[in-house]
Structures are given as structure tokens and as C-alpha cells.
Design a protein around this motif. Structure first.
Motif, mmCIF file in Angstrom:
data_model
loop_
_atom_site.group_PDB
_atom_site.id
_atom_site.type_symbol
_atom_site.label_atom_id
_atom_site.label_comp_id
_atom_site.label_asym_id
_atom_site.label_seq_id
_atom_site.Cartn_x
_atom_site.Cartn_y
_atom_site.Cartn_z
ATOM 1 N N TRP A 1 0.827 -1.208 0.000
ATOM 2 C CA TRP A 1 0.000 0.000 0.000
ATOM 3 C C TRP A 1 0.862 1.261 0.000
ATOM 4 O O TRP A 1 0.545 2.232 -0.694
ATOM 5 N N ALA A 2 1.982 1.218 0.768
ATOM 6 C CA ALA A 2 2.867 2.382 0.862
ATOM 7 C C ALA A 2 3.574 2.628 -0.475
ATOM 8 O O ALA A 2 3.673 3.769 -0.951
ATOM 9 N N LYS A 3 4.060 1.523 -1.095
ATOM 10 C CA LYS A 3 4.717 1.654 -2.400
ATOM 11 C C LYS A 3 3.737 2.193 -3.441
ATOM 12 O O LYS A 3 4.068 3.089 -4.222
ATOM 13 N N SER A 4 2.564 1.643 -3.434
ATOM 14 C CA SER A 4 1.554 2.043 -4.409
ATOM 15 C C SER A 4 1.137 3.500 -4.204
ATOM 16 O O SER A 4 1.015 4.265 -5.167
ATOM 17 N N ALA A 5 0.958 3.887 -2.928
ATOM 18 C CA ALA A 5 0.548 5.265 -2.621
ATOM 19 C C ALA A 5 1.609 6.258 -3.090
ATOM 20 O O ALA A 5 1.314 7.261 -3.753
ATOM 21 N N HIS A 6 2.847 5.961 -2.757
ATOM 22 C CA HIS A 6 3.942 6.856 -3.149
ATOM 23 C C HIS A 6 4.081 6.916 -4.659
ATOM 24 O O HIS A 6 4.232 7.993 -5.252
ATOM 25 N N SER A 7 4.023 5.773 -5.304
ATOM 26 C CA SER A 7 4.175 5.706 -6.761
ATOM 27 C C SER A 7 3.059 6.466 -7.472
ATOM 28 O O SER A 7 3.308 7.241 -8.396
ATOM 29 N N LYS A 8 1.818 6.262 -7.041
ATOM 30 C CA LYS A 8 0.683 6.936 -7.676
ATOM 31 C C LYS A 8 0.807 8.452 -7.544
ATOM 32 O O LYS A 8 0.543 9.196 -8.490
ATOM 33 N N PHE A 9 1.224 8.895 -6.354
ATOM 34 C CA PHE A 9 1.316 10.329 -6.124
ATOM 35 C C PHE A 9 2.463 10.947 -6.935
ATOM 36 O O PHE A 9 2.311 12.005 -7.540
ATOM 37 N N MET A 10 3.628 10.246 -6.981
ATOM 38 C CA MET A 10 4.794 10.784 -7.651
ATOM 39 C C MET A 10 4.733 10.646 -9.164
ATOM 40 O O MET A 10 5.516 11.285 -9.874
ATOM 41 N N LEU A 11 3.818 9.836 -9.675
ATOM 42 C CA LEU A 11 3.652 9.715 -11.129
ATOM 43 C C LEU A 11 3.345 11.057 -11.777
ATOM 44 O O LEU A 11 3.626 11.281 -12.951
ATOM 45 N N ASN A 12 2.761 11.969 -10.987
ATOM 46 C CA ASN A 12 2.440 13.299 -11.510
ATOM 47 C C ASN A 12 3.690 14.089 -11.872
ATOM 48 O O ASN A 12 3.621 15.050 -12.623
ATOM 49 N N PHE A 13 4.845 13.669 -11.303
ATOM 50 C CA PHE A 13 6.056 14.467 -11.463
ATOM 51 C C PHE A 13 7.096 13.834 -12.379
ATOM 52 O O PHE A 13 7.931 14.534 -12.931
ATOM 53 N N ASP A 14 7.119 12.523 -12.525
ATOM 54 C CA ASP A 14 8.146 11.878 -13.341
ATOM 55 C C ASP A 14 7.634 10.522 -13.815
ATOM 56 O O ASP A 14 7.749 9.524 -13.120
ATOM 57 N N ASN A 15 7.075 10.489 -15.014
ATOM 58 C CA ASN A 15 6.530 9.246 -15.568
ATOM 59 C C ASN A 15 7.595 8.185 -15.761
ATOM 60 O O ASN A 15 7.336 6.985 -15.625
ATOM 61 N N ASP A 16 8.807 8.636 -16.127
ATOM 62 C CA ASP A 16 9.855 7.683 -16.454
ATOM 63 C C ASP A 16 10.351 6.926 -15.232
ATOM 64 O O ASP A 16 10.532 5.712 -15.263
ATOM 65 N N SER B 1 7.296 4.902 -11.993
ATOM 66 C CA SER B 1 6.308 3.969 -12.539
ATOM 67 C C SER B 1 6.059 2.871 -11.521
ATOM 68 O O SER B 1 6.942 2.521 -10.744
ATOM 69 N N THR B 2 4.879 2.339 -11.529
ATOM 70 C CA THR B 2 4.475 1.390 -10.489
ATOM 71 C C THR B 2 5.393 0.180 -10.417
ATOM 72 O O THR B 2 5.720 -0.301 -9.343
ATOM 73 N N HIS B 3 5.865 -0.299 -11.578
ATOM 74 C CA HIS B 3 6.661 -1.515 -11.560
ATOM 75 C C HIS B 3 8.132 -1.242 -11.242
ATOM 76 O O HIS B 3 8.860 -2.143 -10.847
ATOM 77 N N GLU B 4 8.619 -0.004 -11.404
ATOM 78 C CA GLU B 4 10.017 0.301 -11.155
ATOM 79 C C GLU B 4 10.265 0.882 -9.760
ATOM 80 O O GLU B 4 11.347 0.775 -9.232
ATOM 81 N N ILE B 5 9.263 1.494 -9.214
ATOM 82 C CA ILE B 5 9.437 2.238 -7.971
ATOM 83 C C ILE B 5 10.001 1.366 -6.853
ATOM 84 O O ILE B 5 10.726 1.821 -5.992
ATOM 85 N N LYS B 6 9.735 0.075 -6.889
ATOM 86 C CA LYS B 6 10.142 -0.811 -5.809
ATOM 87 C C LYS B 6 11.650 -0.947 -5.720
ATOM 88 O O LYS B 6 12.201 -1.175 -4.655
ATOM 89 N N ASP B 7 12.356 -0.836 -6.831
ATOM 90 C CA ASP B 7 13.780 -1.134 -6.855
ATOM 91 C C ASP B 7 14.647 0.075 -7.159
ATOM 92 O O ASP B 7 15.813 -0.071 -7.479
ATOM 93 N N GLN B 8 14.096 1.268 -7.087
ATOM 94 C CA GLN B 8 14.878 2.449 -7.414
ATOM 95 C C GLN B 8 15.027 3.383 -6.213
ATOM 96 O O GLN B 8 14.100 3.562 -5.432
ATOM 97 N N ILE B 9 16.245 3.938 -6.099
ATOM 98 C CA ILE B 9 16.537 4.929 -5.059
ATOM 99 C C ILE B 9 16.964 6.201 -5.776
ATOM 100 O O ILE B 9 17.858 6.173 -6.624
ATOM 101 N N SER C 1 13.001 3.022 1.531
ATOM 102 C CA SER C 1 11.969 2.298 2.286
ATOM 103 C C SER C 1 10.626 2.976 2.063
ATOM 104 O O SER C 1 10.511 4.203 2.181
ATOM 105 N N PRO C 2 9.588 2.225 1.700
ATOM 106 C CA PRO C 2 8.274 2.828 1.444
ATOM 107 C C PRO C 2 7.773 3.684 2.595
ATOM 108 O O PRO C 2 7.200 4.754 2.378
ATOM 109 N N ILE C 3 8.015 3.221 3.815
ATOM 110 C CA ILE C 3 7.546 3.968 4.984
ATOM 111 C C ILE C 3 8.330 5.278 5.115
ATOM 112 O O ILE C 3 7.753 6.346 5.373
ATOM 113 N N ILE C 4 9.656 5.206 4.916
ATOM 114 C CA ILE C 4 10.475 6.415 5.015
ATOM 115 C C ILE C 4 10.090 7.406 3.927
ATOM 116 O O ILE C 4 10.028 8.613 4.149
ATOM 117 N N ARG C 5 9.809 6.895 2.723
ATOM 118 C CA ARG C 5 9.383 7.789 1.636
ATOM 119 C C ARG C 5 8.090 8.520 2.003
ATOM 120 O O ARG C 5 7.943 9.712 1.761
#
Length: 637
Positions: free
Chosen positions: A16-31, A34-42, A327-331
Motif C-alpha cells: 500500500w505504501a509503495k503504491s501510494a507513493h508511486s501513484k502520487f509521484m507519477l504526476n512528477f516523473d513518468n519515467d 512507474s508502479t513496476h520500477e518504484i520498488k527497486d529504485q533509489i 523504504s516505502p515507509i520512510i518515503r
């Protein structure tokens, strides 16, 4: 859903945390977001001046091996001389998934990336930088992406994540348009970064201490936002004073303690700013990267090994910070913190600027008071000049009247009047002529003395202008053999000469009186002119001082106006951030409620009691996580 294990349920904890952060940040950087990349990128942003080891630090963080460092550096600089800024825009570095270089404009589709070898990559980068130099602020590439070949990188570990590092250009470009372009680009990247590294050399601590060196408000937040900002000091172990400190610590304690080094750096910060009130030791990292570090490693000694150990301690801690930043929570915590941080930063900045405004107000008030006093002083001196002119005019007129009066008195003492008082000798002899001469002169001298006595305090009349001709005539008369004249003609000549002497004495009195008057009036005018000249010079100095003060006041008003505009703009931007944080918090809270609802329904639908318990335990963990996000609990994840 039967036979579910706790690990199978627990793996849903951060979704839920990853998805929430990803959905919100998609407004700023599509590249990137993205939902599938957000998990492994810092996402790490790095800011610093050129030639401080910034690129070397970035390459090491990405995982470039020491033996390939020069090769990668050479490609990135594209044969550009050292000491020159490589780019005027944001560069995004990341590890490639193959053995090719990939370079593209971030705004372009990532699907069209070309496979480039070393030479091709250098040509592409050279063209990009050439275009930037030619077009300047008109250049519309806001960010480029550079993927470094896998062959140059260390092997991926189990905890490996895709580290994407943005190299931020300096904000102090000479061109105003370029500076505005860079400032906007940097601001956007910093706001969205998981972590921001401010990089400077250990001998240039002022970069991060003095706000004017960090022009952008987002960069100045490092003091009030220790979770997202870390300060990296490069060239630390090759610095003489730092090396002496390390050797001293090694001799005293047998090892080098990172806390002692951090304390030392903070003490250096205190020397630059006596008003420093933040404990930032945990944010400080003493490192050495690139060629200077590799050169140190070639010297094998006990001291070198100690430096290597403490440097590795700092570097490992920094890497841990970077990895934990995703970390999703830290983000989510970062998103929540923006509001509170912005409030604190706003309060701090308002206090600082209000202090500056108060100082300006006091200085302006002081200048206004001085200008007022100058105006009063100018008026007083002008009044003094006017008075002096009037007084001098009256004084000269008074002296002139006295002079005319004295001259009139002297004019009344004429030969005709004297002849009425003292008759010509009845007998034609020398003694009678001498007596006649002396009596007339005495009357004239008495009149002079009366005028002189009357003039005391007005005209400084000289002593009686006694003529030598009188004594000569007296001697002449005494030298006659006989007192009685035998020839009438001789008597007439002497009498005529005596009358001439008397007339000459009267003329001499007039001339002396005139000279006394002229000297007196000249002295009055001279002294008056001195006073007027002094006052005029004083007025000129006062006017010049007033002109400088008015100019200074104008500059202060302008500075005050700029500060007020800056404060207004700053407060507006902070209010936007606070509103953003509020929106973010509301969005995350909604996503959290949806997740709780979803897992609650799964728990209700679960027939297996143990599985039901697992879902309930997960919900409880999610509540703990959300309290951490809200800042109501310590982070334990």
C-alpha cells in the motif's frame, strides 16, 4: 485462501505504501516513478561545485570499480578539460543492465535508447554540452539520463537496488536566464529526491554553512531536515589539518573514531558561524574519492590502513542511509514531514529575514534622523549666514555713518575757522609765527583726540598724524638771526608756508581717518566673509553627507523591498509545500484506509482462524507503520 503462512501475508506489508507513493509521484516523473520500477529504485540528488570529487563520489555510489574509474570519467567528460563545468543541466546517472552506454533526453521515450560504445558515448555527450554552450538559457533539455555499462560495475548484491543519482548543476551561473532555468530544475529534483547529498571539500565548509552560498531555499533546508540531507566532505584524508587530526586520534586512542571526526568538523562550522544552533554531526561524512584517494591507497602504512578503515566506516554508513532512503515507509514519512519541515524552515527563515529587516529599519531610521539633523544644521548655518550678512551690512553702515560724522567734524576745522579763533600775528616776527603755527596745530590735535576718544569700540583711529613739516618750520623760524622780518616778502612767504602746513595737517587727518575707516570696514567684511565661508563650506559638507545618506537610504529601501519580496515569495512557496504535504497526507491516509479496508475484508472472508489471525496481525502492523508515517511513533522498520 486456506493454508496461508505468515510470510505470505507479511509480504503485503509495504504494498500500500509503495503504491501510494508511486501513484502520487507519477504526476512528477513518468519515467522514474512507474508502479513496476518504484520498488527497486533509489533517487539521490547530489549538489556541489566542480572539482570537489562529486562525479567520483557518484560513480562509487553507483558501483563503478576502481580499475574502471578513469575510463568512465574519461567518457563522461568527453575530452573536456578539468576545471570546466561539464554541463549546465541536470544529469541522471544509473547502472546499465547491459554492457552498453545509454544516453538520452529524459523527456524522450526510454524505449528508443541506443546502445553506445565508449567513443559513441563521448561524441553524444560532447554534442550535448556543445549545444548547451551555444544555446545557453534557450537550451530546452532539462535533464539527461546516462546509464553506465555493467562491465564497469561491481557485482549486484542481494540488497542491490537501482540507484539513480542526479548530478545537480551549480545555481550561480553568470547568465540570469540560465540561473533561473537551473534553479527551477534543481528545485524540482530536490523536492522529489529520496536523499540529497551536499558535496564540498573539507577546506570549503563555508559552502554549506553560509546561506548565501546555497542560494536555493531547498538546499538551505539541510539544517532542519536531517533525514533527507547529508553533507559529504571530500579530500578529507589528504587535507593537512584533517590528516593531523586523524594521526592524533590514532596515537591517543589507537583507532580513529568517526564521532570525534564529526565533532571536529562541527567545531569548524562553529568557527564560521558563532550563531550556529544546530547539532548536525549525524549528517556529516568525511570521505575521499577519486584519484586523490587511490593515490593514498598506494602508500601502505599503519596510518593509511586506519584512514582506509574510517573512510570505509563513513562510506558504509552513507550507503546504508541511501538504501534505507527507499523504504516505502520512510518515503511516505518524507512526504508527511514536508509540511512540518516547511513550517520550521519558514519560522527560521522569517526570523532571520525579520532580523535583517529590523536592522535595515533601524539603519533607515538612524539615517532619517541624521538627515533631519543635517537639514536643521543646514538651516541654522544658512540663518547664521543671513544674520552675518545683515549684521555686517548694519555694522558697515554704522561705521560709515561714524566716518561721515568724524569727517564732517574734521571738515569744520578749516583754516577759515581757525583764522577766526587764532588771528594772524600782529607783528611780523618769527616767534609770533611759531606761536601761531603751534596754537593752530594744538586745536587740530585736540579735535583729533576728541574724535579718537569718541570712536573707541567702533573705528580704531590711529594716533594724531603729526607732520614733520611742523618741526621743520619751527626749526626754520628759530634759526633766523633776527626775530623781526626786514622784508615783508619773507614774512608773507613764511606765513603762507605755515598756512600750507596747517592745511596739509588737516588733509593728513582726513586721510588717516579715511584709512582707519577703510581698515575697520575691511576687517569687518573679512571676518564676516570668513564666517560665511566657513558656514558655506559646512553647508556643502552637510549637503554632500546628506546626498550620500539619501543614496544609502535608497539602497537600504531597495534592499528592504527585495527582502520583503523575497520573504513574500519564500512564504508563498513554503505555504505551497505545506499545502502539498497536506494533500499528500490526505492522499496517503485515503490509501491507507483503503488498504485497511481491503485487508479487513480478507480477514472477514477468511475461514481459517490462523490465516484470519495473520491478516489481523498485518492490519496491526500497518497501523504501527502509519503511526510512524505520521511521526507518532519511532521508526522500527
Amino acid at each position: 485462501m486456506n493454508n496461508l503462512t505468515w510470510s505470505e501475508v507479511y509480504k503485503h506489508r509495504f504494498e500500500w505504501a509503495k503504491s501510494a507513493h508511486s501513484k502520487f509521484m507519477l504526476n512528477f516523473d513518468n519515467d522514474l516513478y512507474s508502479t513496476h520500477e518504484i520498488k527497486d529504485q533509489i533517487f539521490v540528488a547530489v549538489y556541489g561545485a566542480s572539482q570537489v570529487g562529486k562525479t567520483s563520489l557518484i560513480l562509487e555510489l553507483i558501483g563503478v570499480l576502481p580499475e574502471h574509474h578513469s575510463t568512465v570519467q574519461n567518457v563522461l567528460r568527453a575530452d573536456r578539460d578539468y576545471g570546466r563545468s561539464a554541463t549546465a543541466t541536470v544529469v541522471r546517472y544509473r547502472a546499465s543492465s547491459d554492457n552498453y552506454w545509454h544516453i538520452h533526453d529524459v523527456s524522450e521515450s526510454s524505449n528508443d535508447r541506443k546502445n553506445l560504445n565508449k567513443n559513441q558515448a563521448k561524441k553524444v555527450l560532447a554534442k550535448i554540452r556543445s549545444d548547451m554552450e551555444v544555446m545557453g538559457d534557450q537550451y530546452n533539455v532539462e535533464e539527461i539520463d546516462i546509464s553506465i555499462p555493467e562491465e564497469y560495475l561491481s557485482k549486484k548484491s542481494d540488497r542491490y537496488k537501482d540507484i539513480v543519482i542526479r548530478d545537480l548543476p551549480g545555481v550561480k551561473a553568470e547568465n540570469n536566464n540560465e540561473r533561473e532555468f537551473v534553479t527551477k530544475a534543481i528545485k524540482d529534483k530536490i523536492e522529489k529526491a529520496d536523499l540529497v547529498l551536499l558535496v564540498t571539500t573539507i577546506d570549503n565548509i563555508g559552502l554549506v554553512v553560509q546561506p548565501e552560498n546555497l542560494e536555493l531555499d531547498e538546499l538551505q533546508k539541510w539544517r532542519v531536515n536531517p533525514q533527507r540531507f547529508k553533507i559529504v566532505f571530500t579530500k578529507f584524508y589528504s587535507d593537512d589539518s584533517s590528516l593531523r587530526l586523524c594521526n592524533q586520534l590514532h596515537e591517543q586512542e589507537g583507532s580513529i573514531n568517526k564521532d570525534d571526526i564529526r565533532t571536529h568538523i562541527q567545531e569548524q562550522i562553529y568557527t564560521l558561524d558563532n550563531d550556529w544552533k544546530w547539532d548536525v554531526k549525524s549528517q556529516l561524512y568525511a570521505l575521499e574519492v577519486g584519484d586523490s584517494w587511490y593515490q593514498l591507497l598506494t602508500e601502505y602504512s599503519e596510518e593509511t590502513q586506519s584512514l582506509k578503515k574510517i573512510r570505509n566506516v563513513f562510506f558504509d554508513e552513507l550507503k546504508d542511509v541511501i538504501y534505507s532512503a527507499s523504504s516505502p515507509i520512510i518515503r511516505l514519512c518524507h512526504g508527511y514531514q514536508i509540511g512540518e519541515i516547511s513550517k520550521n524552515f519558514k519560522l527560521e527563515k522569517n526570523q532571520e529575514i525579520n532580523i535583517d529587516l529590523n536592522i535595515l529599519e533601524k539603519e533607515i531610521k538612524k539615517i532619517n534622523k541624521e538627515i533631519k539633523n543635517i537639514d536643521i544644521s543646514i538651516d541654522n548655518h544658512q540663518a547664521s549666514i543671513d544674520y552675518e550678512k545683515k549684521y555686517t551690512s548694519n555694522r558697515v553702515a554704522y561705521i560709515n555713518d561714524l566716518y561721515n560724522d568724524y569727517r564732517s567734524k574734521i571738515s569744520h576745522v578749516s583754516i577759515k575757522k581757525l583764522s577766526k579763533t587764532i588771528r594772524e600775528p600782529e607783528q611780523q616776527n618769527t616767534s609770533m609765527l611759531a606761536d601761531y603755527l603751534l596754537k593752530n596745530i594744538i586745536i587740530i590735535e585736540d579735535e583729533w583726540e576728541l574724535i579718537k576718544r569718541d570712536s573707541i569700540g567702533s573705528i580704531d583711529i590711529r594716533d594724531f598724524p603729526y607732520l614733520n613739516d611742523i618741526d621743520s618750520m619751527q626749526s626754520r623760524l628759530k634759526n633766523y638771526t633776527f626775530q623781526t622780518y626786514f622784508f615783508k616778502e619773507n614774512y608773507s612767504n613764511d606765513l603762507k608756508k605755515i598756512k600750507y602746513i596747517i592745511d596739509k595737517q588737516l588733509s593728513s587727518m582726513n586721510e588717516s581717518l579715511k584709512n582707519s575707516y577703510l581698515e575697520c570696514s575691511s576687517y569687518i567684511r573679512t571676518e564676516s566673509n570668513k564666517k560665511i565661508k566657513y558656514s558655506n563650506n559646512t553647508i556643502l559638507k552637510l549637503k554632500n553627507r546628506k546626498r550620500d545618506l539619501v543614496k544609502r537610504r535608497y539602497m537600504l529601501y531597495r534592499k528592504k523591498s527585495n527582502l520583503e519580496e523575497k520573504l513574500e515569495r519564500f512564504n508563498y512557496e513554503r505555504d505551497v509545500e505545506i499545502e502539498y504535504s497536506k494533500n499528500f497526507s490526505e492522499f496517503v491516509h485515503t490509501e491507507f484506509k483503503l488498504a485497511i479496508s481491503y485487508f479487513s475484508n480478507l480477514a472477514k472472508e477468511e475461514s481459517d482462524n490462523m490465516a484470519k489471525l495473520y491478516w489481523i496481525m498485518l492490519i496491526r502492523q500497518l497501523n504501527v507503520d502509519f503511526k510512524i508515517v505520521e511521526g507518532k511513533n519511532d521508526r522500527k522498520n
